[in-house]
Design a protein around this motif. Sequence first.
Motif, PDB file in Angstrom:
ATOM      1  N   LEU A 136       9.210  10.720  -0.992  1.00 27.85           N
ATOM      2  CA  LEU A 136       7.871  10.320  -0.554  1.00 27.85           C
ATOM      3  C   LEU A 136       7.921   9.190   0.477  1.00 27.85           C
ATOM      4  O   LEU A 136       7.105   9.154   1.400  1.00 27.85           O
ATOM      5  N   LEU A 137       8.853   8.267   0.298  1.00 27.17           N
ATOM      6  CA  LEU A 137       8.943   7.111   1.191  1.00 27.17           C
ATOM      7  C   LEU A 137       9.722   7.417   2.464  1.00 27.17           C
ATOM      8  O   LEU A 137       9.589   6.699   3.451  1.00 27.17           O
ATOM      9  N   GLY A 138      10.545   8.434   2.444  1.00 29.63           N
ATOM     10  CA  GLY A 138      11.341   8.770   3.615  1.00 29.63           C
ATOM     11  C   GLY A 138      12.654   8.012   3.621  1.00 29.63           C
ATOM     12  O   GLY A 138      12.964   7.219   2.730  1.00 29.63           O
ATOM     13  N   THR A 139      13.432   8.255   4.648  1.00 31.93           N
ATOM     14  CA  THR A 139      14.762   7.657   4.729  1.00 31.93           C
ATOM     15  C   THR A 139      14.780   6.340   5.486  1.00 31.93           C
ATOM     16  O   THR A 139      15.733   5.589   5.383  1.00 31.93           O
ATOM     17  N   ASP A 140      13.743   6.051   6.245  1.00 36.10           N
ATOM     18  CA  ASP A 140      13.718   4.820   7.041  1.00 36.10           C
ATOM     19  C   ASP A 140      13.012   3.699   6.287  1.00 36.10           C
ATOM     20  O   ASP A 140      11.972   3.198   6.699  1.00 36.10           O
TER      21      ASP A 140
ATOM     22  N   VAL B  16       0.833  -1.201   0.000  1.00 36.13           N
ATOM     23  CA  VAL B  16       0.000   0.000   0.000  1.00 36.13           C
ATOM     24  C   VAL B  16       0.870   1.254   0.000  1.00 36.13           C
ATOM     25  O   VAL B  16       0.604   2.214  -0.721  1.00 36.13           O
ATOM     26  N   THR B  17       1.927   1.233   0.786  1.00 34.07           N
ATOM     27  CA  THR B  17       2.838   2.382   0.846  1.00 34.07           C
ATOM     28  C   THR B  17       3.490   2.633  -0.506  1.00 34.07           C
ATOM     29  O   THR B  17       3.541   3.768  -0.982  1.00 34.07           O
ATOM     30  N   LEU B  18       3.976   1.572  -1.144  1.00 32.57           N
ATOM     31  CA  LEU B  18       4.629   1.725  -2.444  1.00 32.57           C
ATOM     32  C   LEU B  18       3.650   2.166  -3.524  1.00 32.57           C
ATOM     33  O   LEU B  18       3.958   3.048  -4.329  1.00 32.57           O
ATOM     34  N   LEU B  19       2.449   1.570  -3.539  1.00 27.48           N
ATOM     35  CA  LEU B  19       1.451   1.973  -4.531  1.00 27.48           C
ATOM     36  C   LEU B  19       1.031   3.424  -4.317  1.00 27.48           C
ATOM     37  O   LEU B  19       0.851   4.174  -5.274  1.00 27.48           O
ATOM     38  N   GLY B  20       0.897   3.817  -3.056  1.00 24.55           N
ATOM     39  CA  GLY B  20       0.551   5.207  -2.762  1.00 24.55           C
ATOM     40  C   GLY B  20       1.626   6.170  -3.225  1.00 24.55           C
ATOM     41  O   GLY B  20       1.331   7.219  -3.811  1.00 24.55           O
ATOM     42  N   ALA B  21       2.876   5.824  -2.975  1.00 29.76           N
ATOM     43  CA  ALA B  21       3.984   6.682  -3.402  1.00 29.76           C
ATOM     44  C   ALA B  21       4.065   6.730  -4.928  1.00 29.76           C
ATOM     45  O   ALA B  21       4.264   7.803  -5.506  1.00 29.76           O
ATOM     46  N   LEU B  22       3.901   5.584  -5.585  1.00 25.94           N
ATOM     47  CA  LEU B  22       3.895   5.574  -7.053  1.00 25.94           C
ATOM     48  C   LEU B  22       2.756   6.428  -7.598  1.00 25.94           C
ATOM     49  O   LEU B  22       2.921   7.149  -8.574  1.00 25.94           O
ATOM     50  N   GLY B  23       1.606   6.350  -6.950  1.00 29.43           N
ATOM     51  CA  GLY B  23       0.446   7.108  -7.386  1.00 29.43           C
ATOM     52  C   GLY B  23       0.631   8.612  -7.280  1.00 29.43           C
ATOM     53  O   GLY B  23      -0.038   9.376  -7.960  1.00 29.43           O
ATOM     54  N   ARG B  24       1.548   9.045  -6.444  1.00 33.09           N
ATOM     55  CA  ARG B  24       1.798  10.476  -6.272  1.00 33.09           C
ATOM     56  C   ARG B  24       2.836  11.012  -7.258  1.00 33.09           C
ATOM     57  O   ARG B  24       3.056  12.206  -7.338  1.00 33.09           O
ATOM     58  N   LEU B  25       3.478  10.117  -8.005  1.00 30.20           N
ATOM     59  CA  LEU B  25       4.416  10.540  -9.039  1.00 30.20           C
ATOM     60  C   LEU B  25       3.650  10.912 -10.304  1.00 30.20           C
ATOM     61  O   LEU B  25       2.515  10.486 -10.501  1.00 30.20           O
ATOM     62  N   SER B  26       4.300  11.651 -11.187  1.00 29.72           N
ATOM     63  CA  SER B  26       3.664  11.984 -12.460  1.00 29.72           C
ATOM     64  C   SER B  26       3.520  10.702 -13.287  1.00 29.72           C
ATOM     65  O   SER B  26       4.272   9.733 -13.090  1.00 29.72           O
ATOM     66  N   PRO B  27       2.582  10.677 -14.209  1.00 30.01           N
ATOM     67  CA  PRO B  27       2.383   9.472 -15.026  1.00 30.01           C
ATOM     68  C   PRO B  27       3.645   9.035 -15.772  1.00 30.01           C
ATOM     69  O   PRO B  27       3.947   7.845 -15.833  1.00 30.01           O
ATOM     70  N   ARG B  28       4.397   9.970 -16.340  1.00 25.41           N
ATOM     71  CA  ARG B  28       5.615   9.584 -17.075  1.00 25.41           C
ATOM     72  C   ARG B  28       6.669   9.045 -16.109  1.00 25.41           C
ATOM     73  O   ARG B  28       7.392   8.109 -16.447  1.00 25.41           O
ATOM     74  N   ASP B  29       6.772   9.620 -14.896  1.00 33.80           N
ATOM     75  CA  ASP B  29       7.713   9.097 -13.901  1.00 33.80           C
ATOM     76  C   ASP B  29       7.335   7.669 -13.530  1.00 33.80           C
ATOM     77  O   ASP B  29       8.184   6.783 -13.440  1.00 33.80           O
ATOM     78  N   ARG B  30       6.028   7.434 -13.301  1.00 37.45           N
ATOM     79  CA  ARG B  30       5.555   6.086 -12.988  1.00 37.45           C
ATOM     80  C   ARG B  30       5.878   5.123 -14.119  1.00 37.45           C
ATOM     81  O   ARG B  30       6.352   4.010 -13.888  1.00 37.45           O
TER      82      ARG B  30
END
Length: 181
Positions: free
Chosen positions: A170-174, A115-129
């Motif tokens: 978006l994911l942070g350093t930890d 869920v965390t990874l999908l959420g972070a991917l979803g916040r990127l621009s479409p071309r970045d994704r």
Amino acid sequence: MARGGPARAGRDEDFLEFAATRTSHLYRSACLLTGGDTHLAEDLVQETLGRMYAVWPGGIGLRSAARRIDNPAAYAQGVLYRHFLSHVRRRSSTERPTGELPDIAGPDGDTSLRVTLLGALGRLSPRDRAVLVLRYWEDVSVEETAELLRSSPGAVRTRTSRALTRLRALLGTDLHDLAPR
């Protein structure tokens, strides 16, 4: 006799076999591209398969250049990614239906990480994704990614680097807190 005869029946059988073997892979890629929107992912896959059928070898009335597809799997991936990018350019693509979602059990695994990874991917621009999914999920080379997205290899490298920087932010350093223990 059916319209098109035995040649068309053979073409259809070949296409159905291709679709049966590639649909799940296309769907997984589409889910990643859409940030987990399964309905949009299904639409993208259906449109991709429809476009593939239109240019499938042996089709009637197609240009000879379109009839020859050296690598149908790669061609389908390109169609999927280009269709996704054209979809997000449309204004209506930002609309989201609302309502109650059913409780459906997902596959076993680390759902919080997913869920965390999908959420972070979803916040990127479409071309970045698209670049990140192609490069790191599909394991496609820089050159092939550039070809699929109709870009230059240098632009793909730059976009990959910038997209990874945004994703890390978006994911942070930890990140070890996200990984299963």
